[in-house]
Design a protein around this motif. Structure first.
Motif, mmCIF file in Angstrom:
data_model
loop_
_atom_site.group_PDB
_atom_site.id
_atom_site.type_symbol
_atom_site.label_atom_id
_atom_site.label_comp_id
_atom_site.label_asym_id
_atom_site.label_seq_id
_atom_site.Cartn_x
_atom_site.Cartn_y
_atom_site.Cartn_z
ATOM 1 N N ILE A 221 0.813 -1.223 0.000
ATOM 2 C CA ILE A 221 0.000 0.000 0.000
ATOM 3 C C ILE A 221 0.846 1.273 0.000
ATOM 4 C CG2 ILE A 221 -1.937 -1.163 1.128
ATOM 5 C CD1 ILE A 221 -1.165 0.329 3.726
ATOM 6 N N LYS A 222 2.163 1.116 0.045
ATOM 7 C CA LYS A 222 3.065 2.275 0.124
ATOM 8 C C LYS A 222 3.071 3.051 -1.189
ATOM 9 C CE LYS A 222 7.763 3.452 1.436
ATOM 10 N NZ LYS A 222 9.071 2.933 1.830
ATOM 11 N N GLY A 223 3.080 4.358 -1.077
ATOM 12 C CA GLY A 223 3.206 5.217 -2.244
ATOM 13 C C GLY A 223 1.965 5.250 -3.108
ATOM 14 N N ALA A 224 2.156 5.753 -4.322
ATOM 15 C CA ALA A 224 1.038 5.863 -5.263
ATOM 16 C C ALA A 224 0.681 4.485 -5.791
ATOM 17 C CB ALA A 224 1.426 6.781 -6.415
ATOM 18 N N GLY A 225 -0.598 4.208 -5.822
ATOM 19 C CA GLY A 225 -1.050 2.917 -6.315
ATOM 20 C C GLY A 225 -0.954 1.838 -5.256
#
Length: 198
Positions: free
Chosen positions: A119-123
């Motif tokens: 779930i880290k960052g974009a997307g």
């Protein structure tokens, strides 16, 4: 020539072919004659001085069950005052380091780290989420949720809801509840009925 339905009927008539007698999952099994102190000493020796004996690291860490690897980590810490994970990170590099560290990481902590990575960052990495929630037992999902709460101070379900939507969200949330029926009992009539629904 048999049809798909005939093959299904055959499987349903002998459900023992669908189950495994062992409660252990995966391909790495308990090593007979296991001694965590000896393994910890061998790992310590393999990492001492200049250079590392990679073969020893591979032979030990890939031929022990996860429960045995956790006992090795404890024996290693008791003997050295250092964590095996830290020493592996200091003596190995790249993908080799990543896999060895993953092998000695407790399962719930590893799953928690993988969820954070997904779930880290974009997307969002949906493949990781599917792997985590579809392949883990109810107990493993609960342990991952507890590890996530301890690590982040937030509920995993809450953060999952903010990352996914639609039918995918509904499916993952049901799996993330960790309340699936894990009994080995099969309702043959219901299985046949479900299989024939188009």
């Amino acid at each position: 020539m048999s049809s798909v339905w005939d093959d299904l009927d055959l499987l349903l008539e002998s459900p023992s072919s669908l189950t495994v007698n062992s409660t252990a999952r995966g391909t790495v099994k308990e090593k007979a004659g296991f001694n965590p102190g000896e393994d910890a000493a061998a790992l310590r020796k393999a990492m001492e001085g200049i250079g590392t004996t990679e073969k020893t690291l591979i032979d030990i860490l890939t031929q022990r069950s996860n429960a045995q690897r956790q006992l090795i980590c404890k024996a290693y810490h008791d003997a050295t005052g250092r964590t095996l994970c830290d020493d592996l990170e200091g003596d190995t590099h790249g993908d080799f380091e990543d896999i060895l560290v993953a092998l000695v990481t407790p399962p719930a902590k590893f799953d928690c780290q993988e969820f954070i990575r997904a779930i880290k960052g974009a997307g969002t990495n949906e493949r990781i989420l599917i792997e985590l929630f579809a392949s883990r037992s109810n107990h493993q999902i609960k342990a991952m949720c507890d590890a996530y709460l301890a690590e982040t101070g937030r509920a995993l379900i809450h953060d999952l809801k903010s990352e996914v939507s639609g039918d995918f969200e509904k499916t993952l949330l049901i799996l993330a509840e960790g309340k699936r029926d894990e009994s080995a009992t099969v309702d043959m009539a219901k299985a046949k009925q479900d299989a024939k629904v188009k």
